[in-house]
Design a protein around this motif. Sequence first.
Motif, PDB file in Angstrom:
ATOM      1  N   TYR A 291     -27.901  10.323  -3.750  1.00 34.81           N
ATOM      2  CA  TYR A 291     -26.652  11.050  -3.546  1.00 34.81           C
ATOM      3  C   TYR A 291     -25.638  10.054  -3.019  1.00 34.81           C
ATOM      4  CZ  TYR A 291     -23.867  14.167  -0.331  1.00 34.81           C
ATOM      5  OH  TYR A 291     -22.913  14.812   0.397  1.00 34.81           O
TER       6      TYR A 291
ATOM      7  N   LYS B  32     -16.831  19.218   4.884  1.00 34.43           N
ATOM      8  CA  LYS B  32     -17.576  18.905   6.117  1.00 34.43           C
ATOM      9  C   LYS B  32     -16.993  19.524   7.393  1.00 34.43           C
ATOM     10  CE  LYS B  32     -20.260  15.101   4.808  1.00 34.43           C
ATOM     11  NZ  LYS B  32     -21.619  14.874   5.201  1.00 34.43           N
TER      12      LYS B  32
ATOM     13  N   GLY C 237     -28.133  17.219  -1.773  1.00 28.88           N
ATOM     14  CA  GLY C 237     -27.185  17.544  -0.702  1.00 28.88           C
ATOM     15  C   GLY C 237     -27.252  19.016  -0.344  1.00 28.88           C
TER      16      GLY C 237
ATOM     17  N   GLY D 242     -22.741  20.100   8.987  1.00 23.39           N
ATOM     18  CA  GLY D 242     -23.613  19.729   7.871  1.00 23.39           C
ATOM     19  C   GLY D 242     -22.943  19.996   6.526  1.00 23.39           C
TER      20      GLY D 242
ATOM     21  N   PRO E 230     -24.531  21.665   1.343  1.00 24.03           N
ATOM     22  CA  PRO E 230     -24.702  22.742   0.359  1.00 24.03           C
ATOM     23  C   PRO E 230     -24.419  22.391  -1.117  1.00 24.03           C
ATOM     24  CG  PRO E 230     -22.524  22.949   1.316  1.00 24.03           C
ATOM     25  CD  PRO E 230     -23.152  21.719   1.930  1.00 24.03           C
ATOM     26  N   GLU E 231     -24.241  21.132  -1.489  1.00 22.31           N
ATOM     27  CA  GLU E 231     -23.887  20.839  -2.889  1.00 22.31           C
ATOM     28  C   GLU E 231     -24.930  21.356  -3.883  1.00 22.31           C
ATOM     29  OE1 GLU E 231     -23.821  18.726  -0.368  1.00 22.31           O
ATOM     30  OE2 GLU E 231     -22.310  17.158  -0.631  1.00 22.31           O
TER      31      GLU E 231
END
Length: 425
Positions: free
Chosen positions: A269, A214, A289, A226, A291-292
């Motif tokens: 999530y 983060k 999520g 983000g 960038p997950e």
Amino acid sequence: MDVLLIGGGGREHAIAWKLRQSKQLGKLYIAPGNAGTAQCGENVAIKDSDIPALVKFAKDKRVGLAIVGPEEPLAHGAVDAMEAAGIKTFGPNAAAAQLEADKAFSKQLMRSGAISTAEGRVFDRFSDAKAYIASRDEPVVIKAAGLAKGKGVIVCDDPAQGILAAEKIMVDKIFGAAGDKVVVEDKLLGEEASILAFVDGHSIYVMESAQDHKPIGDGDTGPNTGGMGAYSPAPIITEDMEIRITREIFVPTVDAMNRSGAPFKGVLYAGLMITSGGPRVLEFNVRFGDPETQPILMRLQSDLLEVLLAVCEARLEDVFLKWDPRPAVCVVMASGGYPDEYQKGKVITGLKEAEEGGDVVVFHAGTQLRNSDVVTSGGRVLGVTALGANIAAAKARAYEAVGRIHFEGACYRHDIADKAIQRKR
Ligand code: AMP
Ligand code: GLY
């Protein structure tokens, strides 16, 4: 089947890229999309906030499925409106989206379901919050209860900082109306992980684990963003830990949502802190999520469209997913200045070269087409994602690709995945 995907970030490019691989997919529309999604389908110039226009478009085109990517339209009832118009839609309705959109609701739900989270209280008056924070001896975390683009959380080292943070949120309204209420909670120690699960109201399928980054700076320094990068899987999530997370967090949360009259359907999530006492919930999100999703979907070998339909039709229990055992690492390239002010319209070069050699996908986030150029149009610009034989190889491959991409002011972290690499040693 024709599909409408709502959103225009890196997550949506990853979803569009994965959907494109489905044999069942007919036309794919993305509203509003970005320069990356334009390679997977047809971008439609409708904002993700314009719910009536999205519903009309979906009806006119008779899409078989709508997918809502971001949290804002979910919280504002995009799924409710689509379903009322008879369109099958992936994502929670507005009532269930409160789990993310209202941290006071989610704190209360966790308490009622005995779901492990930080000790915390909710306040709607600054004077009450101040008195409570002053009474605490330990570091606190102050959270705007509403949606603030992942930036509404201030982690404080002592009560004095906590009071200042609460004042900024509740009195100065630095996050606008999202700060009308705050959650004040104890600071937890440990390593974070993001665990995403498909949920169809009853059944739960926990996806491969991931870890986000983060803060803007290397070594987790500077303000929260983000998300500046992610990798999957997260070595801290052992098989035993995943079982605990399913049993202690996902099952009771899905049950509590059913009891509260807001059954959950979509991606749930859990943002977790893995403490010495076990997993604790930092936050829930009600969507993939970002960038997950980029590394997670790069590792998914099964048909995403089939899974999304199974969730909508409440038959997730029949679904079995195959995953690439190789880890994936995503490095976010952002505009200089992000998460504060930044400039847009910078020409991006090297996108094709970055993918040469395979096992790399450059997912677009804040990009746009200008004539034949791809230009920057947001804070987070690209999510350069690579697979590798191990996490160190995936990291090396991702950064090699990053090195081939250029735009003025580009900035990125240099240490994505280092925590996982150190843990593996
Ligand atoms: P959230 O949006 O609630 O996940 O918070 C954003 C970030 O703030 C998290 O990813 C953590 O790094 C940090 N954070 C949130 N809550 C806590 C907590 N109770 N203790 C320590 N760090 C926290
Ligand atoms: N990566 C954090 C989020 O999607 O909110």
